[in-house]
Design a protein around this motif. Structure first.
Motif, mmCIF file in Angstrom:
data_model
loop_
_atom_site.group_PDB
_atom_site.id
_atom_site.type_symbol
_atom_site.label_atom_id
_atom_site.label_comp_id
_atom_site.label_asym_id
_atom_site.label_seq_id
_atom_site.Cartn_x
_atom_site.Cartn_y
_atom_site.Cartn_z
ATOM 1 N N ALA A 10 168.622 -32.374 -55.001
ATOM 2 C CA ALA A 10 167.567 -31.566 -55.623
ATOM 3 C C ALA A 10 168.113 -30.209 -56.056
ATOM 4 C CB ALA A 10 166.409 -31.394 -54.649
ATOM 5 N N ARG A 11 167.654 -29.780 -57.251
ATOM 6 C CA ARG A 11 167.954 -28.405 -57.680
ATOM 7 C C ARG A 11 166.862 -27.486 -57.158
ATOM 8 N NH1 ARG A 11 168.461 -29.116 -63.243
ATOM 9 N NH2 ARG A 11 166.345 -28.376 -63.633
ATOM 10 N N SER A 12 165.615 -27.990 -57.208
ATOM 11 C CA SER A 12 164.483 -27.228 -56.680
ATOM 12 C C SER A 12 163.381 -28.201 -56.311
ATOM 13 C CB SER A 12 163.970 -26.229 -57.731
ATOM 14 O OG SER A 12 163.296 -26.935 -58.760
ATOM 15 N N ALA A 13 162.466 -27.727 -55.498
ATOM 16 C CA ALA A 13 161.327 -28.571 -55.124
ATOM 17 C C ALA A 13 160.155 -27.672 -54.780
ATOM 18 C CB ALA A 13 161.692 -29.465 -53.935
ATOM 19 N N ARG A 14 158.961 -28.170 -55.049
ATOM 20 C CA ARG A 14 157.760 -27.384 -54.746
ATOM 21 C C ARG A 14 156.583 -28.330 -54.523
ATOM 22 N NH1 ARG A 14 158.983 -27.369 -60.037
ATOM 23 N NH2 ARG A 14 157.338 -27.964 -61.516
ATOM 24 N N VAL A 15 155.598 -27.814 -53.795
ATOM 25 C CA VAL A 15 154.366 -28.577 -53.596
ATOM 26 C C VAL A 15 153.361 -28.113 -54.641
ATOM 27 C CG1 VAL A 15 152.425 -28.998 -52.047
ATOM 28 C CG2 VAL A 15 154.764 -28.981 -51.144
ATOM 29 N N GLU A 16 152.817 -29.080 -55.395
ATOM 30 C CA GLU A 16 151.774 -28.782 -56.383
ATOM 31 C C GLU A 16 150.592 -29.683 -56.102
ATOM 32 O OE1 GLU A 16 154.401 -27.539 -60.335
ATOM 33 O OE2 GLU A 16 152.840 -29.083 -60.505
ATOM 34 N N GLY A 17 149.528 -29.093 -55.584
ATOM 35 C CA GLY A 17 148.372 -29.919 -55.227
ATOM 36 C C GLY A 17 148.762 -30.937 -54.178
ATOM 37 N N GLU A 18 148.587 -32.223 -54.528
ATOM 38 C CA GLU A 18 148.890 -33.300 -53.579
ATOM 39 C C GLU A 18 150.236 -33.959 -53.886
ATOM 40 O OE1 GLU A 18 147.591 -35.003 -50.673
ATOM 41 O OE2 GLU A 18 146.951 -32.917 -50.570
ATOM 42 N N MET A 19 151.096 -33.236 -54.641
ATOM 43 C CA MET A 19 152.392 -33.821 -55.024
ATOM 44 C C MET A 19 153.549 -32.928 -54.580
ATOM 45 S SD MET A 19 152.228 -36.699 -56.703
ATOM 46 C CE MET A 19 150.823 -37.667 -57.279
ATOM 47 N N LEU A 20 154.636 -33.570 -54.190
ATOM 48 C CA LEU A 20 155.915 -32.879 -54.048
ATOM 49 C C LEU A 20 156.645 -33.069 -55.381
ATOM 50 C CD1 LEU A 20 158.112 -31.468 -52.305
ATOM 51 C CD2 LEU A 20 158.903 -33.763 -51.677
ATOM 52 N N VAL A 21 156.971 -31.952 -56.043
ATOM 53 C CA VAL A 21 157.611 -32.018 -57.365
ATOM 54 C C VAL A 21 159.079 -31.628 -57.193
ATOM 55 C CG1 VAL A 21 157.575 -31.142 -59.728
ATOM 56 C CG2 VAL A 21 155.423 -31.428 -58.457
ATOM 57 N N ILE A 22 159.968 -32.505 -57.671
ATOM 58 C CA ILE A 22 161.403 -32.289 -57.444
ATOM 59 C C ILE A 22 162.137 -32.277 -58.783
ATOM 60 C CG2 ILE A 22 163.469 -33.117 -56.262
ATOM 61 C CD1 ILE A 22 161.545 -34.852 -54.511
ATOM 62 N N GLU A 23 162.985 -31.243 -58.988
ATOM 63 C CA GLU A 23 163.909 -31.239 -60.127
ATOM 64 C C GLU A 23 165.292 -31.547 -59.568
ATOM 65 O OE1 GLU A 23 163.464 -27.502 -62.127
ATOM 66 O OE2 GLU A 23 161.342 -27.859 -62.546
ATOM 67 N N TRP A 24 166.023 -32.413 -60.292
ATOM 68 C CA TRP A 24 167.309 -32.896 -59.778
ATOM 69 C C TRP A 24 168.460 -32.193 -60.469
ATOM 70 C CZ3 TRP A 24 166.679 -35.721 -55.565
ATOM 71 C CH2 TRP A 24 165.469 -36.401 -55.380
ATOM 72 N N GLN A 25 169.593 -32.076 -59.757
ATOM 73 C CA GLN A 25 170.755 -31.352 -60.302
ATOM 74 C C GLN A 25 171.385 -32.068 -61.487
ATOM 75 O OE1 GLN A 25 173.651 -30.169 -57.431
ATOM 76 N NE2 GLN A 25 172.220 -28.890 -56.266
ATOM 77 N N ALA A 26 171.545 -33.380 -61.422
ATOM 78 C CA ALA A 26 172.296 -34.091 -62.460
ATOM 79 C C ALA A 26 171.409 -34.872 -63.418
ATOM 80 C CB ALA A 26 173.307 -35.031 -61.796
ATOM 81 N N GLU A 27 170.104 -34.649 -63.357
ATOM 82 C CA GLU A 27 169.176 -35.401 -64.217
ATOM 83 C C GLU A 27 168.150 -34.446 -64.814
ATOM 84 O OE1 GLU A 27 167.700 -39.493 -62.830
ATOM 85 O OE2 GLU A 27 167.910 -38.348 -60.987
ATOM 86 N N ASP A 28 167.658 -34.805 -65.983
ATOM 87 C CA ASP A 28 166.555 -34.035 -66.558
ATOM 88 C C ASP A 28 165.223 -34.456 -65.941
ATOM 89 O OD1 ASP A 28 168.220 -32.631 -68.182
ATOM 90 O OD2 ASP A 28 168.102 -34.096 -69.829
ATOM 91 N N GLN A 29 165.239 -35.593 -65.291
ATOM 92 C CA GLN A 29 164.031 -36.174 -64.712
ATOM 93 C C GLN A 29 163.392 -35.228 -63.685
ATOM 94 O OE1 GLN A 29 162.921 -39.301 -65.608
ATOM 95 N NE2 GLN A 29 161.110 -38.785 -64.437
ATOM 96 N N VAL A 30 162.060 -35.048 -63.796
ATOM 97 C CA VAL A 30 161.305 -34.329 -62.762
ATOM 98 C C VAL A 30 160.509 -35.388 -61.995
ATOM 99 C CG1 VAL A 30 159.530 -32.604 -62.273
ATOM 100 C CG2 VAL A 30 161.146 -32.241 -64.161
ATOM 101 N N SER A 31 160.680 -35.416 -60.680
ATOM 102 C CA SER A 31 160.035 -36.461 -59.877
ATOM 103 C C SER A 31 158.800 -35.936 -59.183
ATOM 104 C CB SER A 31 161.000 -36.979 -58.807
ATOM 105 O OG SER A 31 162.029 -37.709 -59.399
ATOM 106 N N GLN A 32 157.839 -36.824 -59.006
ATOM 107 C CA GLN A 32 156.640 -36.502 -58.234
ATOM 108 C C GLN A 32 156.492 -37.524 -57.119
ATOM 109 O OE1 GLN A 32 153.064 -35.968 -60.389
ATOM 110 N NE2 GLN A 32 153.910 -34.496 -61.809
ATOM 111 N N VAL A 33 156.334 -37.041 -55.903
ATOM 112 C CA VAL A 33 156.129 -37.926 -54.756
ATOM 113 C C VAL A 33 154.821 -37.505 -54.078
ATOM 114 C CG1 VAL A 33 157.086 -38.792 -52.582
ATOM 115 C CG2 VAL A 33 158.623 -38.096 -54.434
ATOM 116 N N PRO A 34 153.859 -38.431 -53.917
ATOM 117 C CA PRO A 34 152.579 -38.052 -53.299
ATOM 118 C C PRO A 34 152.768 -37.562 -51.856
ATOM 119 C CG PRO A 34 152.448 -40.231 -54.329
ATOM 120 C CD PRO A 34 153.887 -39.837 -54.325
ATOM 121 N N LEU A 35 152.118 -36.456 -51.531
ATOM 122 C CA LEU A 35 152.196 -35.947 -50.154
ATOM 123 C C LEU A 35 151.569 -36.938 -49.175
ATOM 124 C CD1 LEU A 35 151.330 -32.133 -50.488
ATOM 125 C CD2 LEU A 35 153.577 -33.204 -50.190
#
Ligand SMILES: [Fe+2]
Length: 380
Positions: A57-82
């Motif tokens: 992970a490059r960064s991560a934050r909680v937004e509402g009911e989601m954990l939002v993750i930005e990755w170091q080697a990908e443009d993809q932003v991931s969402q994982v339900p809390l």
């Protein structure tokens, strides 16, 4: 920007959850991201082996009911339900509505067993949920008021899952036969057993539809093998350890078939809880454990078999035409008292489906709000 509720590490991150800070591996988080699943098929379409470097992970934050993750080697932003993270924190895995605790039962349980009319199972989700829940929790239920036509039994089975075949075909008939291939097809007594342990995987859920029963004798016998095994564990832990620790051979052999498989008489999970039993003296093959181990194994097996004849475990009843008993063949041990063949007709029609189908059906119902809980049962 990284949220203070999240703490990034080399191979994973800590996330603040109600149960405290919980650690999640980056591969697991990348695999659990909502974008990994095809919205149409619901299958995972992400291939973690295709990543050029391990996810970090490059960064991560909680937004509402989601954990939002930005990755170091990908443009993809991931969402994982809390909600998923909370479930994994609590139990180590996503919630499973079918993971209902077993309710062990004993020889006085007959009046408490669920009795539900066939129509309630076939025509209402409430009825189907009540039946499937009882089969998961108690391992046995009676379906009453069965229609008499030839398709009656398959209609009932298909309300839970597809019929699974055995060496006998899709169905079998328990009645006196001229040239029986199984002791069940005689009028003799049938010792307490589970069906077909000689198959690689013994049948999961068994249906026995009573079509006729006018004979003298022939009472049906059932017991909760999990309850008997837990009693053995308390009363003779050494015997329990032997039966839970070694596979023994079983067969199903006749002119046109020769099945052989090894099974454990008592199956346990990692916590030592009993998950199943397999017992069948009439289909037990020549023991192939070391002979000196048999010095201890046989007495343990004999003790368990004798326990399964005790009134504290066994229910006895007369099978009624129009009723179908449904039971978990990996837990419920069944038998029959002998009867006088000339005194009338006794005919049970049987078949199987598997326990995976049972749990699948229950999960789908539970997802729609039909849990088969006590309040629902009254309606059924
Ligand atoms: Fe049987």
């Amino acid at each position: 920007m990284t949220d203070p509720a999240v703490e990034l590490r080399d191979n994973g991150m800590l996330v603040a959850l109600p149960g405290g800070m919980a650690y999640f591996n980056y591969y697991w988080l990348r695999d659990a991201s909502l974008d990994c699943f095809d919205p149409q098929t619901l299958e995972r379409v992400f291939d973690c082996s295709a990543l050029p470097t391990p996810p970090r992970a490059r960064s991560a934050r909680v937004e509402g009911e989601m954990l939002v993750i930005e990755w170091q080697a990908e443009d993809q932003v991931s969402q994982v339900p809390l909600s998923l993270l909370r479930e994994v924190q609590e139990t180590g895995r996503p919630a499973d509505p079918a993971a209902l605790p077993r309710k062990l039962w004993y020889g006085d349980h007959l009046p408490e067993i669920l009795r539900i009319p066939q129509q309630a199972v076939l025509t209402s989700d409430t009825g189907r949920a009540a039946l499937t829940r009882a089969l998961i929790e108690e391992g046995i239920a009676f379906v009453t008021d069965m229609a008499e036509d030839d398709e009656s039994l398959p209609r009932l089975v298909n309300a839970i899952g597809p019929i699974t075949p055995s060496a006998e075909g899709l169905f079998f008939d328990v009645r006196v036969e001229i040239a029986p291939t199984n002791l069940a097809f005689t009028a003799g007594p049938l010792e307490m057993h589970t069906d077909l342990p000689g198959e690689e995987t013994a049948p999961g859920l068994q249906f026995l539809h009573c079509m006729a029963n006018t004979v003298e004798g022939g009472l049906s016998l059932f017991l909760d093998g999990a309850a008997a095994a837990m009693a053995l564990k308390a009363e003779d832990p050494e015997a329990f350890a032997l039966l839970a620790g070694h596979d023994i051979p079983f067969f199903y052999r006749h002119d046109n078939w020769d099945y052989r498989a090894h099974q454990r008489v008592i199956e346990t999970d990692v916590d030592g809880e009993v998950t199943g039993v397999t017992i069948s003296q009439h289909l037990q093959d020549f023991m192939d454990l070391p002979q000196d181990l048999l010095d201890r194994y046989y007495p343990a097996l004999v003790r368990f078999i004798r326990m399964m004849q005790e009134d504290r475990f066994v229910i006895r009843y007369r099978s009624q035409p129009g009723t179908c008993v449904v039971f978990d063949n990996h837990r419920i041990v069944h038998g029959r008292e002998g009867y006088v063949a000339e005194s009338g007709l006794r005919h049970l029609r049987g078949c199987y489906t598997d326990r995976g189908a049972l749990r699948s059906t229950y999960r789908v119902l539970a997802r729609r709000g039909f849990t088969g809980a006590e309040a629902d049962r009254v309606v059924a």
